[in-house]
Design a protein around this motif. Sequence first.
Motif, PDB file in Angstrom:
ATOM      1  N   LEU A  75      33.685  51.943  40.543  1.00 60.72           N
ATOM      2  CA  LEU A  75      32.429  51.584  39.873  1.00 60.72           C
ATOM      3  C   LEU A  75      31.370  52.659  40.060  1.00 60.72           C
ATOM      4  CD1 LEU A  75      32.286  47.818  40.904  1.00 60.72           C
ATOM      5  CD2 LEU A  75      32.760  48.703  38.606  1.00 60.72           C
ATOM      6  N   GLY A  99      27.815  51.426  46.686  1.00 56.66           N
ATOM      7  CA  GLY A  99      28.341  52.595  45.994  1.00 56.66           C
ATOM      8  C   GLY A  99      28.678  53.719  46.950  1.00 56.66           C
ATOM      9  N   ARG A 119      35.549  63.241  42.948  1.00 54.63           N
ATOM     10  CA  ARG A 119      34.778  62.018  43.165  1.00 54.63           C
ATOM     11  C   ARG A 119      33.589  62.341  44.058  1.00 54.63           C
ATOM     12  NH1 ARG A 119      36.264  58.757  48.030  1.00 54.63           N
ATOM     13  NH2 ARG A 119      37.665  60.025  49.266  1.00 54.63           N
ATOM     14  N   THR A 132      37.493  49.174  44.463  1.00 47.20           N
ATOM     15  CA  THR A 132      36.682  48.680  43.355  1.00 47.20           C
ATOM     16  C   THR A 132      35.330  49.381  43.334  1.00 47.20           C
ATOM     17  OG1 THR A 132      37.674  46.515  43.709  1.00 47.20           O
ATOM     18  CG2 THR A 132      35.751  46.584  42.297  1.00 47.20           C
ATOM     19  N   SER A 133      34.686  49.392  44.492  1.00 48.46           N
ATOM     20  CA  SER A 133      33.326  49.913  44.523  1.00 48.46           C
ATOM     21  C   SER A 133      33.300  51.412  44.255  1.00 48.46           C
ATOM     22  CB  SER A 133      32.663  49.583  45.854  1.00 48.46           C
ATOM     23  OG  SER A 133      33.404  50.120  46.917  1.00 48.46           O
ATOM     24  N   ARG A 134      34.330  52.134  44.723  1.00 52.34           N
ATOM     25  CA  ARG A 134      34.265  53.579  44.483  1.00 52.34           C
ATOM     26  C   ARG A 134      34.550  53.906  43.023  1.00 52.34           C
ATOM     27  NH1 ARG A 134      39.429  55.641  48.013  1.00 52.34           N
ATOM     28  NH2 ARG A 134      41.037  55.321  46.446  1.00 52.34           N
ATOM     29  N   THR A 153      36.948  48.284  48.678  1.00 53.39           N
ATOM     30  CA  THR A 153      36.548  49.694  48.711  1.00 53.39           C
ATOM     31  C   THR A 153      36.918  50.406  47.420  1.00 53.39           C
ATOM     32  OG1 THR A 153      36.925  49.693  51.085  1.00 53.39           O
ATOM     33  CG2 THR A 153      36.774  51.841  50.035  1.00 53.39           C
ATOM     34  N   LYS A 175      30.100  48.263  50.890  1.00 53.94           N
ATOM     35  CA  LYS A 175      30.732  49.172  49.928  1.00 53.94           C
ATOM     36  C   LYS A 175      30.092  49.103  48.550  1.00 53.94           C
ATOM     37  CE  LYS A 175      33.778  50.589  52.888  1.00 53.94           C
ATOM     38  NZ  LYS A 175      34.671  49.587  53.407  1.00 53.94           N
ATOM     39  N   PHE A 176      29.560  47.957  48.187  1.00 46.54           N
ATOM     40  CA  PHE A 176      28.985  47.823  46.855  1.00 46.54           C
ATOM     41  C   PHE A 176      27.611  48.476  46.735  1.00 46.54           C
ATOM     42  CE2 PHE A 176      31.561  45.543  43.729  1.00 46.54           C
ATOM     43  CZ  PHE A 176      32.700  45.381  44.491  1.00 46.54           C
TER      44      PHE A 176
END
Lengths: 484, 1076
Positions: free
Chosen positions: A101, B771, B715, A97-99, A95, B768-769
């Motif tokens: 990115l 995004g 974010r 990592t993806s956020r 999680t 999750k990837f």
Amino acid sequence: MKNKLIYTLILGIFVTSFSACTKDFEAINTNPNNPTEAPLPTLLAFALRDHASEFYNTWGDMNEPSTYTGHLAKHSYIDEARYNFRPNVVENMWTYTSRQLKNLDVAMTRAEAEGSTNMQAAALTVQSMIWMVATDRWRDLPFNDALQGDQGVISPTYTKQEDIYPVLLERLKVAATMFDVNGDNLGGGDLLFDNDIVKWEKFANSLRLRAAIRISDVDPTLARQHIEEIMGNPGTYPIMETNADNAFITWPGSAPYQEPWQLDEEARDDYSVADYMINTLKDLDDPRLPVYARPGSNGQFTGAPVGPKDEEIAGVDKSTYSRIGARFRSNPAGFSPFMRASEIKFILAEAAAKGFNVGVTAANAYNAGVTLSLQENGIQDAAISAYLSGAGAYDGLESIHLQKWISLFKNGQEAWAESRRTDVPVMTAATGSPYPGHNRPPFRYPYPTSETQLNQANSAEFVAEVEDNFWGKQMWWDTRTNVN
Amino acid sequence: MVGVLLIGSAMAQDRRISGTVTAEEDGLGLPGVTVQVSGTSIGTQTDANGAFSLSVPSSAQSLDFSFIGFVKQTVTIGNRTTINVSLATDATQLGEVVVTALGVLREKRSLGYATQEVDGDALTRSNETNVVNSLSGKVSGVQITGASGAVGSSSRIVLRGNNSFGNNQPLFVIDGVPIDNSATSVGANGSTDYGSGIQELDPNNIESVNVLKGANAAALYGSRAANGVIMITTKSGKGENGLGITYSGGFSVENVAILPDYQNKYGQGKTGSEYWYKRSGSTLSYNDWATANSYRYVDGMGNGINDDVDESWGPRLDAGLLIPQFNSPLLADGTYEATPWISHPGNVDAFFQTGYTLDNNLAITSNSDKGNTRFSYTNQKQVGTIPNTDQKRNTLQLSSSQNVTDKLTVDALINYVNTSNDNLIGQGYNSYNPLNSLGSWFGRQVDVEDLKANAGKTLPTGAPYNWISLYHDNPFESVNDIFRQSRTKDRIFGYASASYKFNPWANVLLRVGNDWSYENRQERTSNRQIDMYLAGKNGDFIQREYFRNELNADLIVTGQGDLNEDFSLSYTAGANYRDNKLKYTMIYAEDLVVPGIYNISNVNGNPQAGNSLDHIRSNSLFGQASFGFRSQLYLDVTARNDWSSTLPADNWSYFYPSASLSWIFTETLDLSNSPLNYGKLRGSWAKVGNATSAYQTLSTYLAFSPAFGGVPQFRLDPKLPPLNLKPESVTSSEIGLELAGFNNRLRFDATYYDKVTTNQIMEISLSKFTGASSLLINAGEIQNKGVELHLGGTLIDRGDDAFRWDIDANWARNKNQVNKLYTDPTTGQELANYPITSAWGVNISAVPGEEFGVIRGYAYDRNEDGAIVVNANGIPKMVAQQELGNITPDWVGGLTNTLSYKNVTLSFLIDARKGGDFYSVSDMFGAYTGVMGFTAEGDIRENGLIVGQDVLKDFTVVKEDGTPNDIRTSANEFFKGVSYAGGGTEFSIIDGSYIKLRNINITYNLPNSITSRYSWLKGAGVSLFANNVAMLYTHKSNKAGLDPETGFGVGNDGLGVEQYQIPSNRSIGLKLNVAF
């Protein structure tokens, strides 16, 4: 007649009450709590801080990468060092990592639209670094298809590590050439270099060296091409030269932004320096030993075994194990090292040793690397010279790998990657492992359960390549044989 | 039907008969009684005075007199032209009037859908302060999960299964006005449960509860009624003219009912069992070996031998060993004396105390021809079984209904509730839940009484007095001083209405209801908490304030009457305006300067703060019409249109209808001579639309605070906004059969329903990837089909003063299926799985084609023959993401027996659940840490074990080469390997079936012969009750002896996962009622 009047009246009330019934709806449903736009530096700051918080702390580094690479050991709650499987940790790392990115992706896209080239290049640089961290943990993952959920790509396909590295090398090249010292300011969001654009350029090129050397055993041609391009054009592609160029996040030092290893130390005392590290430093009579470690209660430097069985350490007095040195463990305003100049020197040393044209000999680059690492740790020049002419003298590729491994202390994920690539120093799997039959520490992370559930069709093939959660198919760049 | 009607009107009529129908009870005329020539459709109804006049054909033999709530009579005509009849009340109340949507009273017979009513008395008889819990086992098709024994904690109630990926709670409506039942999420891993809004309703003020189970029953409430409606009618001042005073008082004591089964053979430490001693080959005595290798206390921080280990794999207890322990005498040299290493079998139990609930209610009523008023005051006090947990509640309610003129009636209700908690316990896997330590991360030898006696004291090291000086707090100091979750809440809800009856066809009601509350919570940690102590911090606190307001304004027109001799009509038409706001503010101090001062000015560093506002508005128009034919056939239609601010402009208006039919076939078919007294067939179809919560339509950035050395961080919200949000829809159909026979001694009600929720507005988790972590979509289709049975019988009835035995049984089976999830409109990519919750490697999700709540986790690896395969250490190998169960029960049921003799009534309720799996973290970590009874069964710790022979005996277990497993391993390696160390989860999946004796109640009411002697005394009664009396059955997979009723909060988070459940309580008490 009277009834008619009543009905008209009732109908009238209904009509009146509904003539304006949706008038304020749009205003009511406008979010008063969160903005629809945020300044770009705040996104960059988030990604940098988040990466430092989550990949240089107990969960992201100390428990697993740093114990897998033999830098640290746990003497209490030994679980992670024994590869006890914590699904939540894997899930969280995925999680985070993806956020990181995605937020960098958004920053890049918006910066491009605004013409903020430096912001775009910085975001691309940091993102490439994080992509490398991700692929070095999971090997194959959503890459080409990733980060496009907002365009309906809810089941991203997987890209193999073999195809990720070449792209990252290209992206880092692009990023480096985009930086412009006369260009836009990164604002307060630059937690790494405080708006020193030249340092950003050096960081981007140095990351490209890191990626290139990692694949130098599986794709020497590509590695050589990138490394020689950088080293052949120092004006275009400056690299990290001194410790002033280091990419460190320096922590403000007050709650909640204390350096993560120090924050952990406040409440827990689970970590010692591993016997692999202590024994290596002792063998080399390395002046970094008292910086990396503290003597145990008996006044001796003793490393702790990594992930032993309970019965193997029954009766051992844990207080005799060497705890982590104060520079790394006890400074709330300490640092999280994304990259050090010494690492770059060791990369060049290895490239030279492999016959790449980098404009420096392996021995010279090695000496520069060792010097930078020792200087970083506060070792005086005299001691450095003595070390380089003594046990620390250059002795071929293995000495480069060993010194690099030592220098990467507190950057567990890089050290773990180097351990898997070089097998220096040689380590065996923890004896307390619940998975018998493995002769090396973990090769990788398992995929999180969310991925096996939510992206089942694409992940299944890759999930099947994982064995016992932490082993299975080796990294593309992991050319070791007879390991399992 | 139409044919009968035409023939009826065409028949010749040659004789006129008139008369009056009176009620047997009071001799007054009964209006509206159907008078019909037997065997024909010729008939009329009595007028306002009970008089009738009817032309009958010469062939007519007899007349039928029927009216709702009265026993039907057939009278022979003979030569008479005047027939006066007196009708007796039907004791079975089949003609009861029930409260339906919007507070409209309807005859139950006219309803084409299932409702089930529970009398208010049944709710207060056992001193239960949460109305939701008191419905348990009393209504079919209702699943209530409220097993936590923590004071103030909420209960989850689901009618007819889980419909939604989001909220599954029904709408609660008081006297026609929806009230707030919001609860703050407790989260998948649990936190403090501050309860849900409905708990603040005082059961003493409830006249009755009517459960409208399906969407059919609730179409008129729209959006929020998709999960059914629980209609609550409050008590009024109606009754005898004049002043009335009632007092009721309840007192009950509570004790922990069910604790897991812990072992008492081995204490704290590692590898200290005789198995390891024998394997070591040591020449030392077992005692010397154990203190050298397994456990010896020095400072509880790891400087002894495993004195920082919070597991119970240490030396054998009660074997005469002498070991230095935390509470051993301190010797002059600073070490601890070796003292007897003995078990303390009741050491978890000893943590709990006897709790109590005190409930006093005084109500004053006044009634006259002009109207009635009721005032009620209730004081409740609960003291929990966990020390230092409590709840105090004061409720004031005033309701009044006044007939200003013959036509104008004004009503008002105002309810003020003040709730305060000095401390509530934290739940789930959290350090502020003391069960986290006591329940698994624990030394089984620890003398909890010693911890109690020394709580607050300090060890020679300076650390707080405890058995370990890392990770955990002394449980007594934890609940009394270290952690404090306090709360005060003030709530005022009520309504004012005026209704004017222009004529029977037009009664206009204007009603404004408001529900306002202010809540203040403070969560503190003191400087004595172990992590604070070790870090040298002075404590922290967070203070949260919630301001909620819901306004509902209704304009409702109702009317009813006969259209002609055969047809009657009743209708409702109206409009609703709803405005809901939630304001939240928070302040947080991460560290303090001076310990013990929980004020933001005392913050060490920067204070943190947050605030938010959620605002929703909706407007609605609705209508309902019910056509009746000769009191035997009813057709209902409803329609509603909502406008919701939460949807995009194109879609914010949505319409939904319903229709239902009810046929009392015993009337039509004239079955008066059969044993069947009453029979009704009903069927209905309904659609309900639903909107969403505020601010879902745009993507935003979230601030990440505090700033990093002055640098702000934002974010992207990881939740993607929807593409084109549409209202969701629930389509529901049901058929039902109601029967009563044998002089109404046997009563039966069956319902079959089929409910499909489509276009759900749900937040789906994304890979999750992508995004993003989630996306708000309109998709999905969940289907719930089910059967509800309700059987009542009077088995023995020897008359008023003699023995009577009634039984009442409920049974419901809900079959749930997730039909579809989501296909992206742009890319065509499909979602295969919807995660509901997850914990420790177990995922509970919705999967197309399967039941809601599939449990997936790490299963034992099995070979082609289905045998479990062990690794080289003799421990089962694991494979990821296998289906291990489902959280949805197969069926739930309840059986109430009521036995009465003269003025004494005994009733008891047994309820049962079949199926409904859950994952137990107590079991998993209890295995890992060696505290559970099953970790020391037989001689496995002395001699080790072979998987398949000594443990997992029901399975065939083989080695990797396929031969039978003969690898001997230690108990600690096995239990760790199948739990958290090896990533196993199958071991701790438990079948949640149970049978419980939920409640026993004995009531004695003073007989009339006594009360009639004192004019001031209208009645008095006393009941003795016991709740949660006994667990009669649990499944064998429940090896840890857990209460299978688990869960926390009211949401879907944490469904099917047990994490250090606060044990449920057994209460025994007394309830006294006196009326003056």
